[in-house]
Design a protein around this motif. Structure first.
Motif, mmCIF file in Angstrom:
data_model
loop_
_atom_site.group_PDB
_atom_site.id
_atom_site.type_symbol
_atom_site.label_atom_id
_atom_site.label_comp_id
_atom_site.label_asym_id
_atom_site.label_seq_id
_atom_site.Cartn_x
_atom_site.Cartn_y
_atom_site.Cartn_z
ATOM 1 N N PRO A 102 12.556 18.284 1.525
ATOM 2 C CA PRO A 102 12.649 17.432 2.721
ATOM 3 C C PRO A 102 13.823 16.450 2.682
ATOM 4 O O PRO A 102 14.489 16.248 3.697
ATOM 5 C CB PRO A 102 11.320 16.676 2.735
ATOM 6 N N ARG B 132 8.358 16.610 5.553
ATOM 7 C CA ARG B 132 7.367 16.485 4.467
ATOM 8 C C ARG B 132 6.042 17.133 4.849
ATOM 9 O O ARG B 132 5.435 17.850 4.059
ATOM 10 C CB ARG B 132 7.125 15.004 4.116
ATOM 11 N N ARG C 69 6.354 20.888 4.768
ATOM 12 C CA ARG C 69 6.328 21.462 3.431
ATOM 13 C C ARG C 69 4.922 21.421 2.840
ATOM 14 O O ARG C 69 4.466 22.373 2.226
ATOM 15 C CB ARG C 69 7.287 20.742 2.492
ATOM 16 N N ARG C 70 4.215 20.307 3.111
ATOM 17 C CA ARG C 70 2.858 20.191 2.594
ATOM 18 C C ARG C 70 1.979 21.321 3.146
ATOM 19 O O ARG C 70 1.244 21.978 2.412
ATOM 20 C CB ARG C 70 2.282 18.821 2.967
ATOM 21 N N GLU D 89 12.090 12.947 8.691
ATOM 22 C CA GLU D 89 11.661 13.055 7.297
ATOM 23 C C GLU D 89 10.163 13.311 7.191
ATOM 24 O O GLU D 89 9.719 14.141 6.384
ATOM 25 C CB GLU D 89 12.049 11.786 6.532
ATOM 26 N N SER D 90 9.351 12.633 8.022
ATOM 27 C CA SER D 90 7.901 12.848 7.897
ATOM 28 C C SER D 90 7.527 14.249 8.370
ATOM 29 O O SER D 90 6.625 14.875 7.817
ATOM 30 C CB SER D 90 7.124 11.764 8.654
#
Lengths: 295, 295
Positions: free
Chosen positions: B228, A274, A277-278, A270-271
């Motif tokens: 995500p 994220r 995507r960031r 998950e991290s």
């Protein structure tokens, strides 16, 4: 009455010739290519005015020399030009995707860096290789990196910068080592990964899976359609930088693999999603395209 | 006078509702979403006629139920519908990206597969999540995979196939296990790799490198912009398939890494680049887009 000698009349060289012609940068353009048929085709598409039978003679009358050959041929080509016209002051510039090895290769071959050689890397390409794909608008709005050293002549840098600006490009001066590390991360590693990923579908079993491929696959693998010989050259030339970036990616993928193979909570996954995507959104701001999709 | 209950009013569910409405597939569409605000927004964009306060009551009057929720919520949603209306014969269908775990999960929860549940996976998505991104043309020309088992009712398969055809999609029936393996290779692994690759640019040091990124980077990382939470769900649900494909990619990348780090002739590199291009060109024939570029 400036005269350009173009060494290497492929896509990038012929596109520069067309763009320079449109901008009126030179009075005449002469092309040399190790493959005479390529030079012929550049003449036929109207990119150049004449064909030079050899580098040594053509270089005597040139005011500028663009070396638009594959990475492994840049040093020998610059050496050939320098040796043929030791006493004249033409500016020389190249378009290679990897810069530091060119600088060290020239220093090794000539004992010094030619002061009027300006290393360049235009961030531009097209789907069709060869002079047939040449486009006078290829460099419009694109960045061209210049990686001169303290030994490079200031007037030559300004001159070559003006050529690229005349073709509609944005010129940025950076250190060769930073450039090579950055393009290893942003361009060379993705080409390697896209190829290794796409190669899995070359077998009959793999090809059958392509029925399940959608737009996500299409975009992710687009660069796997690039010229294999050129990219073997680029990846080999920037080997250290690519290996350093690849090691980082292999570490991240291995951690994700171990998490997916276990029953652990998918925290790393998950991290990573994220963070990915960031970073993609940070790029999009500059890149002006739309992100995302389920693919 | 058919009535559709839509469970999950996000991008895919709301797009199906809009497409179905345009095709006149249902007399009315009612939506339930665990997030009442999402259902409200689906009502506001005109995708549905009314909002159901709970699954149990709304399912009593529905002739068809579309379960358009994230992968981890599909089994509980189907179970809730089946338990609320044991005696009626509505068709049920979902839109999850991973199929075999849904079948095994339902069998474990209910002791059998509901005969009129037709597992579906439409190969469609968009950049904007939620009902605001809903598009009645989202499924036009796209493939929808149906993965029924021998226990699935034939009439239900035909009915659900007609719904998707009515939305402009091409329907293909495949085995769930083959589907999951194929999308692990063509879709889920690229999403994981794009995220792991893009995550390297989330730090300040990494972000500075984005100045060197061009169109190759843009296309290679597009899918890293995906949601995500949804993709953690998808990748976890298809963990075995993704790990198997990832292991193959890690092997190929490690071999290339060792070759690039050595002084060996780049034989593996060149053959991988050639195979990658060959496979990409095989895809392009079907995909109808342009390959290549220097990026």
């Amino acid at each position: 009455v400036a005269r350009l000698l173009l060494i290497g009349a492929g896509l990038i060289g012929a596109s520069f010739a067309l763009a320079a012609r449109r901008a009126g940068l030179f009075a005449s353009i002469v092309a040399y290519d190790v493959d005479a048929a390529v030079a012929d085709r550049a003449l036929r598409v109207g990119a150049v005015d004449e064909i030079a039978p050899a580098i040594a003679t053509a270089t005597q009358t040139a005011d500028a020399v663009l070396i638009a050959v594959p990475p492994s041929q840049i040093v020998p080509s610059v050496v050939a030009v320098v040796q043929a016209r030791a006493d004249r002051d033409a500016v020389l510039f190249d378009v290679g995707s990897v810069k530091a090895p060119v600088l060290s290769g020239l220093t090794a071959a000539l004992g010094r860096l030619p002061a009027r050689f300006v290393p360049c890397h235009p961030m531009a390409g097209a789907a069709v290789a060869g002079p047939e794909g040449a486009d006078p608008a290829l460099f419009e709005g694109r960045t061209v990196f210049l990686t001169p050293t303290s030994a490079t002549d200031r007037a030559a840098i300004a001159q070559v910068g003006d050529y690229w600006s005349g073709c509609g490009a944005r010129v940025r001066i950076v250190e060769a080592e930073l450039h090579d590390r950055a393009v290893a991360a942003t361009s060379h590693l993705p080409h390697l990964v896209a190829a290794a990923f796409a190669a899995r579908f070359a077998s009959d079993e793999g090809r059958a899976l392509l029925d399940f491929a959608g737009p996500g696959f299409r975009d992710f693998t687009r660069i796997a359609g690039s010229d294999p010989a050129l990219w073997r050259d680029i990846l080999t030339a920037n080997g250290d930088g690519v290996v350093a970036e690849l090691d980082g990616l292999l570490r991240r993928l291995t951690a994700l693999r171990d998490e997916l193979a276990s029953t652990a909570v998918a925290a790393e996954l998950e991290s990573t999603l994220r963070e990915g995507r960031r970073a993609r959104q940070a790029f999009s701001v500059g890149g002006g395209d739309e992100p995302g999709g389920r693919g």
